[in-house]
Design a protein around this motif. Structure first.
Motif, PDB file in Angstrom:
ATOM      1  N   ASN A 105     -16.786   7.945  -6.267  1.00  0.00           N
ATOM      2  CA  ASN A 105     -16.517   6.558  -6.630  1.00  0.00           C
ATOM      3  C   ASN A 105     -16.688   5.685  -5.388  1.00  0.00           C
ATOM      4  O   ASN A 105     -17.100   6.161  -4.328  1.00  0.00           O
ATOM      5  CB  ASN A 105     -15.114   6.407  -7.228  1.00  0.00           C
ATOM      6  N   LYS A 106     -16.389   4.403  -5.526  1.00  0.00           N
ATOM      7  CA  LYS A 106     -16.546   3.480  -4.405  1.00  0.00           C
ATOM      8  C   LYS A 106     -15.198   3.140  -3.779  1.00  0.00           C
ATOM      9  O   LYS A 106     -14.992   2.037  -3.272  1.00  0.00           O
ATOM     10  CB  LYS A 106     -17.285   2.230  -4.871  1.00  0.00           C
ATOM     11  N   ARG A 107     -14.305   4.125  -3.828  1.00  0.00           N
ATOM     12  CA  ARG A 107     -12.998   3.999  -3.176  1.00  0.00           C
ATOM     13  C   ARG A 107     -12.782   5.187  -2.236  1.00  0.00           C
ATOM     14  O   ARG A 107     -11.687   5.665  -2.061  1.00  0.00           O
ATOM     15  CB  ARG A 107     -11.892   3.912  -4.231  1.00  0.00           C
ATOM     16  N   ARG A 108     -13.877   5.702  -1.706  1.00  0.00           N
ATOM     17  CA  ARG A 108     -13.888   6.813  -0.744  1.00  0.00           C
ATOM     18  C   ARG A 108     -13.529   8.161  -1.366  1.00  0.00           C
ATOM     19  O   ARG A 108     -13.300   9.129  -0.641  1.00  0.00           O
ATOM     20  CB  ARG A 108     -12.930   6.529   0.430  1.00  0.00           C
ATOM     21  N   GLY A 109     -13.495   8.230  -2.667  1.00  0.00           N
ATOM     22  CA  GLY A 109     -13.086   9.482  -3.294  1.00  0.00           C
ATOM     23  C   GLY A 109     -13.949   9.879  -4.467  1.00  0.00           C
ATOM     24  O   GLY A 109     -15.132   9.517  -4.542  1.00  0.00           O
ATOM     25  N   ILE A 110     -13.353  10.651  -5.372  1.00  0.00           N
ATOM     26  CA  ILE A 110     -14.053  11.123  -6.566  1.00  0.00           C
ATOM     27  C   ILE A 110     -13.211  10.798  -7.788  1.00  0.00           C
ATOM     28  O   ILE A 110     -11.992  10.749  -7.737  1.00  0.00           O
ATOM     29  CB  ILE A 110     -14.305  12.650  -6.500  1.00  0.00           C
ATOM     30  N   THR A 111     -13.888  10.563  -8.887  1.00  0.00           N
ATOM     31  CA  THR A 111     -13.242  10.327 -10.171  1.00  0.00           C
ATOM     32  C   THR A 111     -13.953  11.168 -11.225  1.00  0.00           C
ATOM     33  O   THR A 111     -15.154  11.018 -11.410  1.00  0.00           O
ATOM     34  CB  THR A 111     -13.323   8.843 -10.580  1.00  0.00           C
ATOM     35  N   SER A 161     -16.474  -3.329  -7.075  1.00  0.00           N
ATOM     36  CA  SER A 161     -15.661  -4.438  -7.555  1.00  0.00           C
ATOM     37  C   SER A 161     -14.508  -3.901  -8.396  1.00  0.00           C
ATOM     38  O   SER A 161     -14.467  -2.722  -8.750  1.00  0.00           O
ATOM     39  CB  SER A 161     -16.511  -5.385  -8.401  1.00  0.00           C
ATOM     40  N   VAL A 162     -13.572  -4.780  -8.742  1.00  0.00           N
ATOM     41  CA  VAL A 162     -12.453  -4.378  -9.594  1.00  0.00           C
ATOM     42  C   VAL A 162     -12.974  -3.864 -10.932  1.00  0.00           C
ATOM     43  O   VAL A 162     -12.477  -2.862 -11.471  1.00  0.00           O
ATOM     44  CB  VAL A 162     -11.485  -5.563  -9.800  1.00  0.00           C
ATOM     45  N   LYS A 163     -13.978  -4.515 -11.475  1.00  0.00           N
ATOM     46  CA  LYS A 163     -14.559  -4.107 -12.753  1.00  0.00           C
ATOM     47  C   LYS A 163     -15.132  -2.698 -12.660  1.00  0.00           C
ATOM     48  O   LYS A 163     -14.966  -1.879 -13.568  1.00  0.00           O
ATOM     49  CB  LYS A 163     -15.646  -5.091 -13.180  1.00  0.00           C
ATOM     50  N   GLU A 164     -15.813  -2.423 -11.545  1.00  0.00           N
ATOM     51  CA  GLU A 164     -16.379  -1.087 -11.350  1.00  0.00           C
ATOM     52  C   GLU A 164     -15.279  -0.045 -11.237  1.00  0.00           C
ATOM     53  O   GLU A 164     -15.389   1.057 -11.774  1.00  0.00           O
ATOM     54  CB  GLU A 164     -17.262  -1.071 -10.104  1.00  0.00           C
ATOM     55  N   HIS A 165     -14.210  -0.370 -10.541  1.00  0.00           N
ATOM     56  CA  HIS A 165     -13.102   0.571 -10.375  1.00  0.00           C
ATOM     57  C   HIS A 165     -12.465   0.900 -11.721  1.00  0.00           C
ATOM     58  O   HIS A 165     -12.130   2.059 -12.007  1.00  0.00           O
ATOM     59  CB  HIS A 165     -12.049  -0.010  -9.427  1.00  0.00           C
ATOM     60  N   LEU A 166     -12.320  -0.116 -12.570  1.00  0.00           N
ATOM     61  CA  LEU A 166     -11.688   0.091 -13.869  1.00  0.00           C
ATOM     62  C   LEU A 166     -12.564   0.946 -14.794  1.00  0.00           C
ATOM     63  O   LEU A 166     -12.051   1.582 -15.711  1.00  0.00           O
ATOM     64  CB  LEU A 166     -11.398  -1.261 -14.540  1.00  0.00           C
ATOM     65  N   GLY A 167     -13.859   0.951 -14.544  1.00  0.00           N
ATOM     66  CA  GLY A 167     -14.766   1.713 -15.405  1.00  0.00           C
ATOM     67  C   GLY A 167     -15.108   3.094 -14.896  1.00  0.00           C
ATOM     68  O   GLY A 167     -15.959   3.775 -15.471  1.00  0.00           O
ATOM     69  N   GLU A 168     -14.434   3.532 -13.826  1.00  0.00           N
ATOM     70  CA  GLU A 168     -14.779   4.817 -13.216  1.00  0.00           C
ATOM     71  C   GLU A 168     -14.581   5.990 -14.167  1.00  0.00           C
ATOM     72  O   GLU A 168     -15.423   6.882 -14.244  1.00  0.00           O
ATOM     73  CB  GLU A 168     -13.933   5.035 -11.952  1.00  0.00           C
ATOM     74  N   ALA A 172     -17.512   8.490 -15.477  1.00  0.00           N
ATOM     75  CA  ALA A 172     -17.416   9.919 -15.172  1.00  0.00           C
ATOM     76  C   ALA A 172     -17.544  10.747 -16.440  1.00  0.00           C
ATOM     77  O   ALA A 172     -18.221  11.783 -16.459  1.00  0.00           O
ATOM     78  CB  ALA A 172     -16.092  10.216 -14.467  1.00  0.00           C
ATOM     79  N   TRP A 173     -16.893  10.301 -17.514  1.00  0.00           N
ATOM     80  CA  TRP A 173     -16.971  11.036 -18.787  1.00  0.00           C
ATOM     81  C   TRP A 173     -18.405  11.038 -19.312  1.00  0.00           C
ATOM     82  O   TRP A 173     -18.897  12.067 -19.803  1.00  0.00           O
ATOM     83  CB  TRP A 173     -16.037  10.387 -19.807  1.00  0.00           C
TER      84      TRP A 173
END
Length: 212
Positions: A105-111, A161-168, A172-173
């Motif tokens: 993901n774009k928060r330095r991790g994985i989802t 963005s916040v929108k991208e984070h909410l759709g992680e 992933a699914w």
């Protein structure tokens, strides 16, 4: 290595950048949401070295990196380091590592987290999840993983963005569904190929016996 993974979008950890260009007032704020990489510098071998220009998608303005408060990104060390980290793994572990990195993901991790990814990968490979979990220490030793949901510094991505984070979770699914379907199709194709190989082998043996 996928250049898109490395370059887009720019790091958004910082506050809005400030730029001074011919078409932008001195000190005028530039929205990172409108910024993308326009061109890159490459080595003679064609590998990405650094970003040579950005583009403001809202105005079409080309912005040299030295006019932005973003340090020049240099991949001459990062790319070989990533390749070295992956190459240090056994083939089966490396394959799992590549699978895990697909869910960066774009928060330095994985989802989702590594436990869920182990279950998903086990389903795809027809293995037990506890067997796949044995690969986790190897990924940690190679600095690919730094925690349950955190990637190692070399593989971290930022800037969503916040929108991208909410759709992680949804993305992933969807990715998992596509990979699962692909693995099933590959398994079916391999089974069909094995069947045809067995038929041809039997035919050759029968032909050889008849000729004798």
């Amino acid at each position: 290595m996928d250049a898109g993974f490395l370059l887009f979008p720019p790091n958004k950890d910082r506050n809005n950048m400030r730029a001074s260009t011919t078409s932008r007032g001195v000190g005028e704020q530039l929205s990172l949401d409108n910024l993308a990489v326009y061109s890159v510098s490459t080595t003679k071998a064609g590998k990405v070295r650094s970003i040579s220009a950005y583009v403001d998608l809202s105005t079409g303005e080309i912005i040299p990196p030295e006019q932005l408060s973003i340090p020049i990104l240099d991949f001459r060390e990062k790319l070989p380091a990533r390749a070295k980290a992956l190459a240090s793994l056994r083939p089966e572990v490396r394959k799992f590592a590549v699978f895990v990195l697909r869910f960066a993901n774009k928060r330095r991790g994985i989802t989702p987290g590594i436990d869920t990814l182990c279950r998903w990968y086990a389903d795809m490979q027809g293995k037990r999840s506890q067997d796949i979990r044995r690969y986790i220490p190897k990924l940690t030793e190679a600095d690919i993983l730094a925690g349950e949901n955190l990637l190692g510094p070399l593989f971290q991505r930022t800037g969503g963005s916040v929108k991208e984070h909410l759709g992680e979770e949804y993305r992933a699914w969807c990715l998992r569904t596509r990979l699962l379907m692909r693995s099933k199709l590959d398994a079916e194709a391999a089974a069909q190929q094995a069947a045809w190989d067995a038929i041809r082998k039997a035919a050759r043996q029968e032909h050889a016996t008849a000729g004798a």
